[in-house]
Design an enzyme around this catalytic site. Structure first.
Site, PDB file in Angstrom:
ATOM      1  N   ASN A  45      -8.858  -0.388  -9.840  1.00  0.00           N
ATOM      2  CA  ASN A  45      -7.968   0.513  -8.915  1.00  0.00           C
ATOM      3  C   ASN A  45      -7.275   1.381  -9.776  1.00  0.00           C
ATOM      4  O   ASN A  45      -6.458   0.729 -10.722  1.00  0.00           O
ATOM      5  CB  ASN A  45      -7.278  -0.473  -7.989  1.00  0.00           C
ATOM      6  CG  ASN A  45      -6.406   0.020  -7.170  1.00  0.00           C
ATOM      7  OD1 ASN A  45      -4.977  -0.385  -7.415  1.00  0.00           O
ATOM      8  ND2 ASN A  45      -6.635   1.007  -6.624  1.00  0.00           N
ATOM      9  N   ARG A  90      -4.078   4.648  -9.047  1.00  0.00           N
ATOM     10  CA  ARG A  90      -3.660   5.107  -7.836  1.00  0.00           C
ATOM     11  C   ARG A  90      -2.159   5.955  -8.308  1.00  0.00           C
ATOM     12  O   ARG A  90      -1.718   5.547  -9.207  1.00  0.00           O
ATOM     13  CB  ARG A  90      -3.193   3.991  -6.840  1.00  0.00           C
ATOM     14  CG  ARG A  90      -2.035   3.127  -7.394  1.00  0.00           C
ATOM     15  CD  ARG A  90      -2.149   2.048  -6.372  1.00  0.00           C
ATOM     16  NE  ARG A  90      -1.285   0.820  -7.120  1.00  0.00           N
ATOM     17  CZ  ARG A  90      -1.879  -0.185  -7.680  1.00  0.00           C
ATOM     18  NH1 ARG A  90      -3.321  -0.284  -8.018  1.00  0.00           N
ATOM     19  NH2 ARG A  90      -0.973  -1.112  -8.281  1.00  0.00           N
ATOM     20  N   GLY A 132      -1.125  -1.280   9.115  1.00  0.00           N
ATOM     21  CA  GLY A 132      -2.045  -0.646   9.799  1.00  0.00           C
ATOM     22  C   GLY A 132      -3.087   0.433   8.913  1.00  0.00           C
ATOM     23  O   GLY A 132      -3.458   1.450   9.493  1.00  0.00           O
ATOM     24  N   GLY A 133      -3.437   0.005   7.831  1.00  0.00           N
ATOM     25  CA  GLY A 133      -4.309   0.696   6.883  1.00  0.00           C
ATOM     26  C   GLY A 133      -5.969   0.743   7.298  1.00  0.00           C
ATOM     27  O   GLY A 133      -5.900   0.056   8.574  1.00  0.00           O
ATOM     28  N   HIS A 181     -12.139  -7.116 -22.641  1.00  0.00           N
ATOM     29  CA  HIS A 181     -10.727  -6.910 -23.100  1.00  0.00           C
ATOM     30  C   HIS A 181     -10.848  -6.057 -24.384  1.00  0.00           C
ATOM     31  O   HIS A 181      -9.718  -5.201 -24.629  1.00  0.00           O
ATOM     32  CB  HIS A 181     -10.350  -8.285 -23.356  1.00  0.00           C
ATOM     33  CG  HIS A 181      -9.809  -9.216 -22.353  1.00  0.00           C
ATOM     34  ND1 HIS A 181      -8.441  -8.824 -21.772  1.00  0.00           N
ATOM     35  CD2 HIS A 181     -10.315 -10.035 -21.431  1.00  0.00           C
ATOM     36  CE1 HIS A 181      -8.223  -9.468 -20.730  1.00  0.00           C
ATOM     37  NE2 HIS A 181      -9.365 -10.255 -20.494  1.00  0.00           N
ATOM     38  N   HIS A 213     -13.412  -5.530 -10.789  1.00  0.00           N
ATOM     39  CA  HIS A 213     -12.762  -4.830  -9.691  1.00  0.00           C
ATOM     40  C   HIS A 213     -11.879  -3.789 -10.538  1.00  0.00           C
ATOM     41  O   HIS A 213     -11.437  -4.092 -11.777  1.00  0.00           O
ATOM     42  CB  HIS A 213     -11.530  -5.823  -9.071  1.00  0.00           C
ATOM     43  CG  HIS A 213     -10.416  -5.260  -8.704  1.00  0.00           C
ATOM     44  ND1 HIS A 213      -8.866  -5.184  -9.134  1.00  0.00           N
ATOM     45  CD2 HIS A 213      -9.855  -4.254  -7.501  1.00  0.00           C
ATOM     46  CE1 HIS A 213      -8.209  -4.543  -8.495  1.00  0.00           C
ATOM     47  NE2 HIS A 213      -8.586  -4.071  -7.578  1.00  0.00           N
TER      48      HIS A 213
END
Lengths: 291, 291
Positions: free
Chosen positions: A131, A133, A274-275, A162, A129
């Site tokens: 992400n 932003r 409400g995404g 790592h 994963h």
């Protein structure tokens, strides 16, 4: 807002888009490197837009903007989603109070980012994963990280993943890695199982030391991910696996689902405000077992 | 507590146990009625106890008591769990305030109940959920219900399931069915999908009109479930199904997972207060897809 954010928003948006393109290209290349009876995966891209939304949704928030979902189902990548989104609008007060600076901006926000989850055909290749932003309310900051979830633990993969993240962090500040590694371990934890989701990585948020510095670091996290994860995939993707290992993988994926739906802040917050459900739930594994 | 609850607790506990025995016996009987290469399913029973818990757990609550998980993996029932539990203890203030009468009892509670979820081999046989419970704080009440989730909708199943529950309700009070049907529809709803979980049934809670009357109704809900659901299973279990129907089933099960982990009050409350994870998550489907 005291700073002029327009240029910064443009730069960050362009970066998330470029990173998405580079990741998708690399993952498609990996698909061609394995011999298999299954068809070679290609990303399908689906744009979505909410710019017609002028009225508050069921959560009382107004969400505008949009994004692009890139989804590939392949011979190496069983299901991988790489989303970018550039959204803005107004959060209802109950949500605004959970976001730094959003009370002062009267709920107004802007956010852009890239989000990726890869579920692999082989149980020998770890799930991953990533992400990052940028968010702007009355202040602006970066957040993100990358973490690894092996289906069958492999000491070298954990060590190398790592080490790559530590090297990335250390270039910017020797204090980053220990702090962000610990944050990641605390965040990706399933209290009802008393289990970690995986073997961790780094997680950071509300990073607003200096925009240029934080942006450079955020870019480095993406670049580091793009260097290290394909190495781990190529390390294991040619190996055969047993039915028992596949079963272990399908059960371990159940923990991923439990984590994302029960605890993941982004998932919960996104769905409640409400995404875009399709974009948010692209993280769900293609096949799962709770035997 | 103004009433003497001991005898009532004993009666309710005995009922939940008897109902569990009768349901398990009927489901095992159904297993023998289908010809299949798969082995005939038999329930495995696993008792659990927390009576050694004297100290608060991670939620700040003290949970004592225990229960029995009955789980069967068979040729008709792919995975069915029938749990009974008889627990008591003290909820931490943040949880106590969500439970009627628990502020007045200083968090002290007692609860017993039966909970059942059946995931079927055949996509033509609907998934079902049934749960009834008695809870005592400074007051005491019953709650529960039963609801159907067809994998492939069947008008007659829906009609017959609702007709059985309506007949059950109408014996007690003509106001029950419309109210409890609506409550069920409101409860088993996925806002992020704008979808119902299934075709509903009945749901009731905080029922404390008159203990004898409420107990009789609660028993009738269990008995009605035991009459109607086996009829629906036997109606469809001998039919063959296509791979496409199986795929539809596996995807529909994903909605079940989303509902239970994102919204189900019992699941969320149970996991947050440190309840028995294995018992709570026996509701997860054996195999699921998010393609």
């Amino acid at each position: 807002m005291s700073e002029n954010w327009d240029d910064k928003k443009t730069q960050a948006t362009q970066w998330f888009r470029d990173l998405r393109d580079n990741i998708c290209a690399e993952f498609e290349k990996i698909e061609t490197e394995l011999e298999s009876e299954k068809p070679v995966g290609k990303f399908e891209r689906k744009p979505w837009s909410r710019d017609e939304n002028e009225e508050p949704n069921h959560s009382g928030s107004i969400l505008k903007g949009g994004g692009e979902i890139s989804l590939m189902r392949g011979r190496v990548f069983e299901k991988v989603g790489v989303n970018i989104s550039i959204v803005h609008g107004n959060f209802a007060p109950e949500f605004a109070e959970k976001i730094p600076g959003a009370a002062e901006s009267k709920g107004e926000f802007w956010a852009a980012g890239i989000s990726l989850v890869a579920h692999m055909q082989s149980p020998l290749v770890p799930t991953v994963h990533m992400n990052t932003r940028m968010i702007v309310t009355s202040k602006g900051w970066f957040g993100g990280g990358a973490d690894l979830t092996p289906m069958i633990e492999n000491v070298n993969d954990t060590k190398d993943f790592h080490a790559a993240l530590k090297a990335c962090c250390d270039k910017h500040d020797p204090a980053y890695y220990p702090e962000y590694k610990e944050w990641c371990d605390k965040y990706f934890y399933l209290p009802h199982r008393d289990e970690q989701r995986g073997v961790g990585g780094i997680f950071y948020d509300y990073k607003e030391d200096d925009w240029e510095k934080d942006f450079t670091f955020t870019k480095d996290v993406g670049t580091t991910f793009l260097e290290i994860y394909p190495q781990l995939v190529r390390r294991h993707m040619h190996k055969t696996w047993t039915d028992e290992q596949r079963e272990t993988q399908l059960i371990k994926r159940g923990r991923y689902v439990e984590y994302n739906l029960l605890y993941d802040r982004g998932t919960q917050f996104g769905l409640k405000t409400g995404g875009n459900t399709e974009a948010i739930l692209m993280s769900m594994p293609p096949e799962v077992k709770w035997p």
